[in-house]
Write an enzyme that holds these catalytic residues in place. Structure first.
Site, PDB file in Angstrom:
ATOM      1  N   CYS A 145       0.838  -1.198   0.000  1.00 53.50           N
ATOM      2  CA  CYS A 145       0.000   0.000   0.000  1.00 53.50           C
ATOM      3  C   CYS A 145       0.875   1.251   0.000  1.00 53.50           C
ATOM      4  O   CYS A 145       1.542   1.530  -0.989  1.00 53.50           O
ATOM      5  CB  CYS A 145      -0.985  -0.028   1.163  1.00 53.50           C
ATOM      6  SG  CYS A 145      -2.332   1.175   0.979  1.00 53.50           S
TER       7      CYS A 145
ATOM      8  N   HIS B 294      -3.708  -4.889   1.185  1.00 55.12           N
ATOM      9  CA  HIS B 294      -3.227  -5.404   2.460  1.00 55.12           C
ATOM     10  C   HIS B 294      -3.654  -6.864   2.626  1.00 55.12           C
ATOM     11  O   HIS B 294      -4.615  -7.322   2.007  1.00 55.12           O
ATOM     12  CB  HIS B 294      -3.844  -4.611   3.620  1.00 55.12           C
ATOM     13  CG  HIS B 294      -3.423  -3.182   3.682  1.00 55.12           C
ATOM     14  ND1 HIS B 294      -2.221  -2.787   4.208  1.00 55.12           N
ATOM     15  CD2 HIS B 294      -4.056  -2.045   3.286  1.00 55.12           C
ATOM     16  CE1 HIS B 294      -2.136  -1.467   4.144  1.00 55.12           C
ATOM     17  NE2 HIS B 294      -3.234  -0.992   3.585  1.00 55.12           N
TER      18      HIS B 294
END
Length: 493
Positions: free
Chosen positions: A343, A448
């Protein structure tokens, strides 16, 4: 969703003498204990301050953010996570600034308000979520925040005493005895509470105790005589309770032999200041030799370096450079060793970090260079992308090829929109989501949850992490032994 009831839930609230006293894990353990007893249980925390968030269903449909602690407490309660369980989430962006997430969605108006003015706007949403959850379950386990006795905060409190009063909760007060001064902390907290709020306290809990509990006498009895509140339980020190950490990085994991009995891989996670979603790395603790790196020396011996999520990517890249870690990271990648960015970490690995709306700059636009290990350009958008997902990483090359064709379940929480700057210099695995450099040793993922997939752990490390469900059952057993079944039943009778 459980069948609607008419405000019948018994509310038990876990308060602490300080942050880090053990509220979150005790609340999770209580959720699992009563769920295992066959009751319908829900968790609740009115306001959480954390950059560790999860994706959950939001009222009216769609997806929103909630604190990771309440997400895992919902799993402990054997129920589906729901953003109502954490109606207000504060995500720190700087020392004096936090983003406000209300009922799962970023609220720009509340974010812009001074802290002292937010409570009046948040309380109606908190009250509604609390009442709705009470109507849906037998037991509501409520977690407080920090300490309820902060007399500078009491007039604006929306997370501790105001919630306890509204729910008429039976309150437990937890102290960390390993820090020392636990009895003073318990007595001082009790003494600072208004008399009507003291009446809600039904028991003290001593947490993180090492040694013979008999040595505590006569202090528990004296405390009972002075306050009228008994010490209901003494909980042992649990150094590896198995739940993901919420408020800080965990200690380095011990060396774990690999599947062939050899030395484990050495994985260093960059512990930059605005780290987010660190809970997703909990499974690594049992698979690799894990360290948290805050200087260049900590990267030197690593086989794999991970750049985790970040709430302020440009600021964290500047911090990385100030520590001299950018050069160490570049040298690591240049010699063909593995680098993974997740991310915000993937955005940091790119060439350009463009924030034209000041999303991460407190409203001040900026555009800065990234670490230039991947030919990517990230532009921050005012709207976050918040959603769960399942992906298959196809055509993964070179040192990351073990992930080829592995199904990955995870989630996205990000303002960044990332795309290649040079298609010939980067290999796109999933458009907008996953890329490799030409050599194949640097991998960037916008999602994630990679390491929470058992198949990914097996593919990368030939290892298996203990299940979260087993950890929760173990914690419930610890709580059951410490309190006793009869005392836990009395709390909700």
């Amino acid at each position: 969703m459980a069948k609607q009831k008419s405000m019948t839930a018994r509310c038990v609230m876990v308060l602490g003498t300080s942050s880090g006293a053990g509220k979150s894990w005790l609340a999770a353990a209580l959720c699992r204990w009563w769920a295992n007893a066959g009751l319908c249980v829900r968790p609740f925390k009115a306001q959480n301050m954390s950059n560790n968030a999860r994706v959950a269903p939001a009222p009216g449909g769609g997806w929103g953010e909630m604190g990771a602690a309440q997400y895992f407490q919902a799993l402990a309660a054997r129920c589906a996570p729901d953003v109502r369980m954490n109606p207000v989430l504060l995500k720190p962006e700087a020392d004096t600034r936090s983003q406000v997430v209300l009922m799962g969605q970023v609220n720009a108006a509340l974010t812009a308000l001074p802290w002292a003015q937010r409570g009046a706007h948040c309380w109606p949403h908190i009250q509604r979520a609390l009442d709705e959850l009470r109507a849906e379950c037998d037991v509501l386990v409520i977690e407080g925040a920090g300490s309820p006795a902060e007399i500078n905060l009491m007039p604006r409190d929306v997370v501790n005493l105001r919630v306890a009063r509204h729910a008429q909760a039976r309150c437990l007060l937890v102290a960390d005895i390993d820090r020392g001064g636990a009895f003073a902390h318990l007595y001082g907290t009790w003494a600072l509470l208004p008399p009507a709020d003291r009446a809600l306290l039904v028991g003290f809990v001593l947490n993180k105790f090492r040694g013979d509990a008999a040595l505590l006498a006569p202090a528990p009895q004296r405390l009972h005589e002075m306050t009228g509140v008994p010490v209901l339980a003494t909980l042992p020190m649990l150094r590896a309770h198995g739940l993901p950490e919420e408020d800080g990085v965990f200690d380095a994991a011990p060396c774990v032999p690999d599947a062939a009995g050899g030395a484990p891989l050495r994985v260093a996670i960059v512990g930059w200041p605005h780290i987010s979603n660190l809970d997703e790395f909990q499974p690594l603790k049992s698979c690799v030799h894990l360290t948290w790196a805050r200087d260049a020396a900590a990267l030197a011996a690593a086989d794999i370096i991970i750049l985790p999520g970040s709430k302020a990517v440009a600021a964290d890249v500047a911090w990385l450079r100030a520590q001299g870690m950018d050069a160490a990271l570049a040298a690591h990648a240049a010699r063909g060793a593995r680098v993974l960015g997740i991310c915000g970490g993937a955005q940091a690995l790119g060439a350009v970090l463009d924030d034209p709306h000041g999303v991460e700059g407190g409203g001040v636009p900026h555009c800065v260079p990234g670490l230039e290990l991947l030919a990517l350009h990230t532009t921050l958008a005012p709207e976050k992308r918040v959603q769960p997902g399942r992906w298959r990483l196809r055509e993964v090359r070179a040192l990351w090829s073990a992930l080829a064709d592995v199904d990955v379940q995870g989630y996205e929480i990000r303002a960044g929109r990332t795309a290649p700057t040079d298609e010939s210099a980067v290999h796109t695995l999933l458009p907008g989501l996953a890329w490799q450099n030409a050599a194949g040793n640097v991998l960037g993922l916008s999602m994630h949850g990679l390491f929470e997939n058992a198949a990914a752990l097996r593919a990368l490390f030939g290892a298996q992490a203990p299940s979260l469900d087993a950890a929760l059952d173990s914690l419930a057993a610890v709580v059951g032994e410490a309190f006793g079944d009869a005392a836990l039943q009395r709390l909700i009778s």
